[in-house]
Design an enzyme around this catalytic site. Structure first.
Site, mmCIF file in Angstrom:
data_model
loop_
_atom_site.group_PDB
_atom_site.id
_atom_site.type_symbol
_atom_site.label_atom_id
_atom_site.label_comp_id
_atom_site.label_asym_id
_atom_site.label_seq_id
_atom_site.Cartn_x
_atom_site.Cartn_y
_atom_site.Cartn_z
ATOM 1 N N LYS A 1 0.818 -1.219 0.000
ATOM 2 C CA LYS A 1 0.000 0.000 0.000
ATOM 3 C C LYS A 1 0.851 1.267 0.000
ATOM 4 O O LYS A 1 0.459 2.264 -0.599
ATOM 5 C CB LYS A 1 -0.971 0.002 1.181
ATOM 6 C CG LYS A 1 -2.082 -1.029 1.003
ATOM 7 C CD LYS A 1 -3.322 -0.711 1.795
ATOM 8 C CE LYS A 1 -4.448 -1.634 1.359
ATOM 9 N NZ LYS A 1 -5.652 -1.510 2.140
ATOM 10 N N LYS B 1 -4.680 -9.175 -6.439
ATOM 11 C CA LYS B 1 -5.888 -9.373 -5.637
ATOM 12 C C LYS B 1 -7.029 -8.471 -6.136
ATOM 13 O O LYS B 1 -6.778 -7.319 -6.495
ATOM 14 C CB LYS B 1 -5.538 -9.000 -4.188
ATOM 15 C CG LYS B 1 -6.543 -9.412 -3.158
ATOM 16 C CD LYS B 1 -6.098 -8.964 -1.765
ATOM 17 C CE LYS B 1 -6.457 -7.528 -1.495
ATOM 18 N NZ LYS B 1 -6.906 -7.218 -0.139
ATOM 19 N N LYS C 1 -10.836 -2.954 -3.870
ATOM 20 C CA LYS C 1 -11.697 -1.778 -4.054
ATOM 21 C C LYS C 1 -10.933 -0.640 -4.692
ATOM 22 O O LYS C 1 -11.506 0.201 -5.369
ATOM 23 C CB LYS C 1 -12.164 -1.250 -2.688
ATOM 24 C CG LYS C 1 -12.932 -2.195 -1.849
ATOM 25 C CD LYS C 1 -13.334 -1.464 -0.566
ATOM 26 C CE LYS C 1 -13.545 -2.404 0.569
ATOM 27 N NZ LYS C 1 -12.415 -2.454 1.503
HETATM 28 N N1 AQP Z 1 -9.655 -10.287 -3.069
HETATM 29 C C1 AQP Z 1 -10.047 -10.806 -1.919
HETATM 30 N N2 AQP Z 1 -10.294 -12.130 -1.821
HETATM 31 C C2 AQP Z 1 -10.717 -12.683 -0.651
HETATM 32 N N3 AQP Z 1 -10.914 -11.947 0.474
HETATM 33 C C3 AQP Z 1 -10.684 -10.614 0.411
HETATM 34 N N4 AQP Z 1 -10.798 -9.633 1.318
HETATM 35 C C4 AQP Z 1 -10.450 -8.452 0.754
HETATM 36 N N5 AQP Z 1 -10.108 -8.646 -0.518
HETATM 37 C C5 AQP Z 1 -10.249 -9.986 -0.773
HETATM 38 C C6 AQP Z 1 -11.233 -9.874 2.697
HETATM 39 O O1 AQP Z 1 -12.295 -8.970 2.971
HETATM 40 C C7 AQP Z 1 -12.224 -8.584 4.341
HETATM 41 C C8 AQP Z 1 -12.326 -7.108 4.471
HETATM 42 O O2 AQP Z 1 -11.276 -6.510 3.752
HETATM 43 P P1 AQP Z 1 -11.088 -4.941 3.779
HETATM 44 O O3 AQP Z 1 -12.038 -4.278 2.878
HETATM 45 O O4 AQP Z 1 -11.169 -4.458 5.142
HETATM 46 O O5 AQP Z 1 -9.632 -4.701 3.328
HETATM 47 P P2 AQP Z 1 -8.802 -4.966 2.106
HETATM 48 O O6 AQP Z 1 -8.206 -6.326 2.217
HETATM 49 O O7 AQP Z 1 -7.844 -3.846 2.108
HETATM 50 O O8 AQP Z 1 -9.781 -4.894 0.853
HETATM 51 P P3 AQP Z 1 -9.454 -4.288 -0.509
HETATM 52 O O9 AQP Z 1 -10.596 -4.481 -1.421
HETATM 53 O O10 AQP Z 1 -8.135 -4.752 -1.008
HETATM 54 O O11 AQP Z 1 -9.442 -2.762 -0.195
HETATM 55 P P4 AQP Z 1 -8.439 -1.657 -0.635
HETATM 56 O O12 AQP Z 1 -8.423 -1.710 -2.115
HETATM 57 O O13 AQP Z 1 -9.065 -0.403 -0.087
HETATM 58 O O14 AQP Z 1 -7.132 -2.007 -0.031
HETATM 59 C C9 AQP Z 1 -10.934 -9.166 4.902
HETATM 60 O O15 AQP Z 1 -11.240 -10.342 5.632
HETATM 61 C C10 AQP Z 1 -10.134 -9.509 3.683
HETATM 62 O O16 AQP Z 1 -9.293 -10.620 3.917
#
Ligand code: AQP
Length: 332
Positions: free
Chosen positions: A111, A194, A197
């Site tokens: 990040k 991955k 969002k």
């Molecule tokens: N791609 C994924 N596959 C499986 N599980 C996922 N999680 C996130 N992306 C995937 C799971 O969703 C839960 C909440 O995640 P989060 O939104 O708090 O954080 P994140 O992992 O940072 O999600 P993003 O989409 O990748 O957000 P950004 O882009 O803002 O960084 C967690 O249990 C996570 O494991």
């Protein structure tokens, strides 16, 4: 007692990765555990969030979770910043976690990227707050996607180090629950990244609120290769995009990857994609329409989060009081 804690960031449209890696499992686990689910708004601001959008995203996340099946009568649902114990315990953990441990966190490296010097201090110590979120409730199990494995290891290290430092077996050593065939859903455009969002292209992900047509078009355009669908688990090697689509399908249908490979292996991707799109649509479209109903009822959502925070605080307050006593703070 088996107690679950898990959180999700209100940083925009929740996607199929969040749904399969977290939300769908959260719903199922409600029948066997005491569950505390949290919209982690304090984690969200580790990267700048527009205030109005953040408020909206918190309500939207609540609507998505309730529409997906989080039962607000049996589980606790709230937004993190309402319960001050998370921040209090996070400070104590900032003084327990070692810099060397944080330096190893791959999510920070990803990040912060090349702009490490300009990343917020909050982003760096994010895993300590995550440990505090979980241990403020002495949760024993944490359902997460595969990407959170390393942060949970750190939570375990912090719990062990706290217990050792103060010579007391106080915090449980939490167990991750990484369940199903889609524990790491990948981008629809690049099977090595991955689903996220924050990816600039909306075509990399299926948002939980996408319409039927949008879902069909995103799956149709999802990257694949020119070979037929793999016919065995070993044939998935090096075929990241195929593996991703098959894994998503298996997780949605709640069958094994082997079963989906048996049904579609050797066939064309167009047939697989058509059936997969239909399966995603039948899972997400009803959730989507319930989300819209809930979004029209802002007071209802706000009340649920407020009441949830009151219940969460009732559990965490005595725990944090005990922690302060263990540390030697004067609390009487
Ligand atoms: N791609 C994924 N596959 C499986 N599980 C996922 N999680 C996130 N992306 C995937 C799971 O969703 C839960 C909440 O995640 P989060 O939104 O708090 O954080 P994140 O992992 O940072 O999600 P993003 O989409 O990748 O957000 P950004 O882009 O803002 O960084 C967690 O249990 C996570 O494991």
């Amino acid at each position: 007692m088996k107690r679950i804690f898990s959180g999700i960031q209100p940083t925009g449209n929740l996607h199929l990765g969040n749904y399969l890696g977290a939300v769908k499992n959260w719903v199922k686990l409600q029948s066997t555990y005491e569950c505390i689910y949290c919209i982690v708004d304090m984690h969200a601001i580790t990267t700048f969030q527009d205030p109005k959008k953040l408020t909206q995203n918190i309500r939207d996340a609540a609507a998505i979770l309730i529409a997906s099946g989080i039962n607000i009568n049996s589980s606790i649902l709230f937004n993190q910043s309402r319960v001050p114990m998370h921040a209090e315990l996070a400070w104590i953990f900032n003084c327990i976690a070692k810099i060397g441990w944080l330096n190893r966190m791959t999510q920070f490296k990803d990040k912060a990227g090349k702009n490490r010097e300009k990343a917020s201090a909050g982003l760096y110590i994010y895993p300590n707050l995550m440990a505090a979120d979980i241990l403020s409730y002495k949760a024993t199990h944490v359902p997460v996607g595969d990407d959170q494995k390393q942060h949970l290891e750190l939570t375990r290290d912090i719990a062990i180090s706290f217990n050792d430092s103060y010579g007391i077996k106080y915090f449980p050593v939490v167990e991750p629950l990484i369940i199903g065939e889609a524990t790491r859903v990948m981008s629809l455009r690049d099977g090595s990244k991955k689903m996220s969002k924050s990816d600039n292209s909306d075509f990399t992900r299926i948002n939980i609120t996408d319409s039927k047509d949008v879902i069909a078009s995103k799956i149709k355009k999802a990257k694949t290769d020119s070979l037929p669908v793999p016919e065995s688990i070993t044939a998935l090697s090096g075929r990241l995009e195929a593996k991703n689509l098959l894994g998503i399908f298996a997780a949605l249908k709640e069958v094994s990857l082997e079963k989906i490979i048996k049904d579609y292996g050797g066939g064309t991707f167009s047939v697989l994609k058509e059936d997969l799109a239909e399966c995603i649509i039948s899972e997400l479209v009803p959730v989507s329409s319930e989300i819209k109903n809930l979004q029209n009822n802002r007071e209802y959502l706000d009340k649920i989060l407020k009441d949830g925070a009151t219940k969460a605080e009732e559990i965490s307050k005595p725990i944090i009081k005990e922690v302060k006593e263990i540390v030697g703070f004067l609390v009487a």
